[in-house]
Design a protein around this motif. Structure first.
Motif, PDB file in Angstrom:
ATOM      1  N   VAL A   1       0.845  -1.195   0.000  1.00  0.00           N
ATOM      2  CA  VAL A   1       0.000   0.000   0.000  1.00  0.00           C
ATOM      3  C   VAL A   1       0.885   1.250   0.000  1.00  0.00           C
ATOM      4  O   VAL A   1       1.876   1.330   0.738  1.00  0.00           O
ATOM      5  CB  VAL A   1      -0.923   0.002   1.244  1.00  0.00           C
ATOM      6  CG1 VAL A   1      -1.817   1.237   1.251  1.00  0.00           C
ATOM      7  CG2 VAL A   1      -1.774  -1.271   1.274  1.00  0.00           C
ATOM      8  N   ASP A   2       0.519   2.208  -0.824  1.00  0.00           N
ATOM      9  CA  ASP A   2       1.243   3.480  -0.910  1.00  0.00           C
ATOM     10  C   ASP A   2       0.720   4.440   0.155  1.00  0.00           C
ATOM     11  O   ASP A   2      -0.396   4.955   0.050  1.00  0.00           O
ATOM     12  CB  ASP A   2       1.057   4.081  -2.306  1.00  0.00           C
ATOM     13  CG  ASP A   2       1.777   5.412  -2.473  1.00  0.00           C
ATOM     14  OD1 ASP A   2       2.586   5.762  -1.593  1.00  0.00           O
ATOM     15  OD2 ASP A   2       1.525   6.095  -3.482  1.00  0.00           O
ATOM     16  N   LEU A   3       1.548   4.678   1.179  1.00  0.00           N
ATOM     17  CA  LEU A   3       1.169   5.591   2.263  1.00  0.00           C
ATOM     18  C   LEU A   3       1.775   6.988   2.086  1.00  0.00           C
ATOM     19  O   LEU A   3       1.770   7.788   3.012  1.00  0.00           O
ATOM     20  CB  LEU A   3       1.595   5.011   3.613  1.00  0.00           C
ATOM     21  CG  LEU A   3       1.027   3.637   3.977  1.00  0.00           C
ATOM     22  CD1 LEU A   3       1.564   3.196   5.334  1.00  0.00           C
ATOM     23  CD2 LEU A   3      -0.489   3.651   3.964  1.00  0.00           C
ATOM     24  N   LYS A   4       2.304   7.259   0.902  1.00  0.00           N
ATOM     25  CA  LYS A   4       2.936   8.544   0.555  1.00  0.00           C
ATOM     26  C   LYS A   4       4.297   8.710   1.229  1.00  0.00           C
ATOM     27  O   LYS A   4       5.316   8.785   0.559  1.00  0.00           O
ATOM     28  CB  LYS A   4       2.021   9.734   0.887  1.00  0.00           C
ATOM     29  CG  LYS A   4       0.665   9.685   0.189  1.00  0.00           C
ATOM     30  CD  LYS A   4       0.802   9.564  -1.317  1.00  0.00           C
ATOM     31  CE  LYS A   4      -0.559   9.499  -1.997  1.00  0.00           C
ATOM     32  NZ  LYS A   4      -0.426   9.292  -3.453  1.00  0.00           N
TER      33      LYS A   4
ATOM     34  N   GLY B   1       3.271   0.576   3.056  1.00  0.00           N
ATOM     35  CA  GLY B   1       2.633  -0.274   4.049  1.00  0.00           C
ATOM     36  C   GLY B   1       2.432  -1.659   3.475  1.00  0.00           C
ATOM     37  O   GLY B   1       2.417  -1.841   2.251  1.00  0.00           O
ATOM     38  N   ILE B   2       2.289  -2.640   4.336  1.00  0.00           N
ATOM     39  CA  ILE B   2       2.016  -3.999   3.899  1.00  0.00           C
ATOM     40  C   ILE B   2       0.837  -4.555   4.684  1.00  0.00           C
ATOM     41  O   ILE B   2       0.758  -4.399   5.909  1.00  0.00           O
ATOM     42  CB  ILE B   2       3.251  -4.920   4.054  1.00  0.00           C
ATOM     43  CG1 ILE B   2       2.926  -6.324   3.532  1.00  0.00           C
ATOM     44  CG2 ILE B   2       3.753  -4.959   5.490  1.00  0.00           C
ATOM     45  CD1 ILE B   2       4.146  -7.225   3.404  1.00  0.00           C
ATOM     46  N   ILE B   3      -0.104  -5.135   3.945  1.00  0.00           N
ATOM     47  CA  ILE B   3      -1.211  -5.853   4.572  1.00  0.00           C
ATOM     48  C   ILE B   3      -0.926  -7.337   4.365  1.00  0.00           C
ATOM     49  O   ILE B   3      -1.059  -7.849   3.245  1.00  0.00           O
ATOM     50  CB  ILE B   3      -2.572  -5.484   3.944  1.00  0.00           C
ATOM     51  CG1 ILE B   3      -2.832  -3.981   4.044  1.00  0.00           C
ATOM     52  CG2 ILE B   3      -3.692  -6.261   4.620  1.00  0.00           C
ATOM     53  CD1 ILE B   3      -4.139  -3.530   3.403  1.00  0.00           C
TER      54      ILE B   3
ATOM     55  N   VAL C   1       2.981  -1.920   9.093  1.00  0.00           N
ATOM     56  CA  VAL C   1       2.203  -3.159   9.010  1.00  0.00           C
ATOM     57  C   VAL C   1       0.737  -2.797   9.240  1.00  0.00           C
ATOM     58  O   VAL C   1       0.389  -2.144  10.236  1.00  0.00           O
ATOM     59  CB  VAL C   1       2.681  -4.194  10.050  1.00  0.00           C
ATOM     60  CG1 VAL C   1       1.876  -5.488   9.905  1.00  0.00           C
ATOM     61  CG2 VAL C   1       4.173  -4.458   9.889  1.00  0.00           C
ATOM     62  N   LEU C   2      -0.120  -3.217   8.315  1.00  0.00           N
ATOM     63  CA  LEU C   2      -1.516  -2.789   8.297  1.00  0.00           C
ATOM     64  C   LEU C   2      -2.451  -3.986   8.398  1.00  0.00           C
ATOM     65  O   LEU C   2      -2.097  -5.103   8.022  1.00  0.00           O
ATOM     66  CB  LEU C   2      -1.820  -2.027   6.999  1.00  0.00           C
ATOM     67  CG  LEU C   2      -0.769  -1.013   6.522  1.00  0.00           C
ATOM     68  CD1 LEU C   2      -1.137  -0.474   5.146  1.00  0.00           C
ATOM     69  CD2 LEU C   2      -0.620   0.114   7.534  1.00  0.00           C
ATOM     70  N   SER C   3      -3.649  -3.726   8.857  1.00  0.00           N
ATOM     71  CA  SER C   3      -4.672  -4.781   8.910  1.00  0.00           C
ATOM     72  C   SER C   3      -5.997  -4.243   8.381  1.00  0.00           C
ATOM     73  O   SER C   3      -6.616  -3.374   9.002  1.00  0.00           O
ATOM     74  CB  SER C   3      -4.861  -5.301  10.331  1.00  0.00           C
ATOM     75  OG  SER C   3      -5.924  -6.239  10.368  1.00  0.00           O
TER      76      SER C   3
END
Length: 306
Positions: free
Chosen positions: A50-53, A57-59, A104-106
């Motif tokens: 994921v592009d967090l600018k 991020g990674i899910i 790290v994302l959920s």
């Protein structure tokens, strides 16, 4: 907190501010905020990048959606999110051998919160905002919050019958829908009750007018022409007419006591229009009962939400 279909938050100022710096992301993790960003890659292990600018991020795969961990949801629910907004909660930050930080994302945790704080409280008859995610011959699927999808069956889309939901909706269209049935947290939607009664729709027309319509079916006794999604009239048979054609029709009579509109078919032609956003007669947040038929009509058509 309010919950919306995925894509609602991504351009909001507060959401953008939370991704301007690593410190802002850290604050968002501390506060347990649900954020949205665009996923750019699904790797070979089905983790979403994921592009967090200000960083990536990674899910992890098992955090990609409710049901992935349990095996009740297929991985297409993750793969199909590439190049689209995804909601998530930040759970950690990790640093690689080169010192680069990854969040790290959920998405699963965001969906669990949506279930517990929003969807669990919905009751039959509640009117909610949803976003169309994909279309099948039997109905439309819609995001009711944080990427949680419910079915809108084709027969619940409008009173006027259609062959495919693509005649009403496009993917990504924001609409309103009614909670039709609820089995624990599994929801089925309806839509036709928001599009007006027979009388409300018929009042838009006058005898003697020639108006636009869509041929919906050709029967042995006549041709049904849709005037609005919740109103159709019957015209006499005419050669070389088929379902799906655009039509111009003369309104011969409007008969509330029989719930009928009699038409004269002026012209039919082939032309494909892109579906327009629905026009809603009902603007409230909850509907207990919808009576489609006019009071003076012997035939009674009603939906009761219970």
């Amino acid at each position: 907190m309010k919950f919306y279909p995925e894509g609602h938050l991504i351009d909001k100022a507060e959401n953008k501010a939370s991704m301007q710096t690593p410190a802002a992301l850290s604050d968002a993790m501390r506060d347990g905020k649900i954020l949205e960003a665009r996923s750019i890659i699904c790797d070979n292990e089905h983790n979403l990048i994921v592009d967090l600018k200000c960083m990536r991020g990674i899910i992890p795969r098992e955090e990609g959606a409710l049901g992935i961990r349990e095996g009740t949801v297929r991985d297409i629910a993750i793969i199909s999110r590439v190049n689209k907004p995804v909601c998530f909660i930040i759970t950690d930050f990790i640093r690689d051998a080169f010192g680069r930080i990854t969040a790290v994302l959920s998405r699963r945790k965001a969906q669990e919160r949506c279930m517990a704080e929003y969807i669990a409280g919905l009751t039959c008859g509640d009117v909610i905002p949803v976003r169309i995610t994909h279309l099948e011959p039997f109905g439309a699927f819609a995001d009711i919050g944080c990427g949680i999808v419910s079915l809108l069956p084709i027969d619940a889309i409008s009173v006027s019958r259609i062959d495919h939901p693509k005649e009403r909706f496009t993917v990504g269209m924001d609409i309103r829908a009614v909670v039709r049935m609820k089995d624990e947290n599994r929801i089925t939607l309806s839509h036709r009750e928001l599009l007006g009664t027979w009388t409300e729709n018929a009042e838009r027309f006058r005898v003697g007018e020639t108006v636009a319509g869509i041929v919906r079916s050709v029967e042995s006794y006549g041709i049904f022409v849709e005037l609005t999604p919740n109103l159709a009239g019957l015209a006499e048979l005419k050669e070389n007419v088929h379902a799906g054609q655009q039509a111009s029709v003369f309104i011969k009579s409007i008969l509330p006591n029989r719930m009928k509109v009699k038409l004269v078919l002026v012209e039919c032609f082939d032309y494909t229009y892109k579906p327009e956003p629905p026009v809603y007669f009902f603007q409230g947040d909850h509907i207990d009962k919808f009576t489609y038929s006019p009071p003076e009509c012997a035939k009674h058509i009603e939906t009761v939400f219970a």
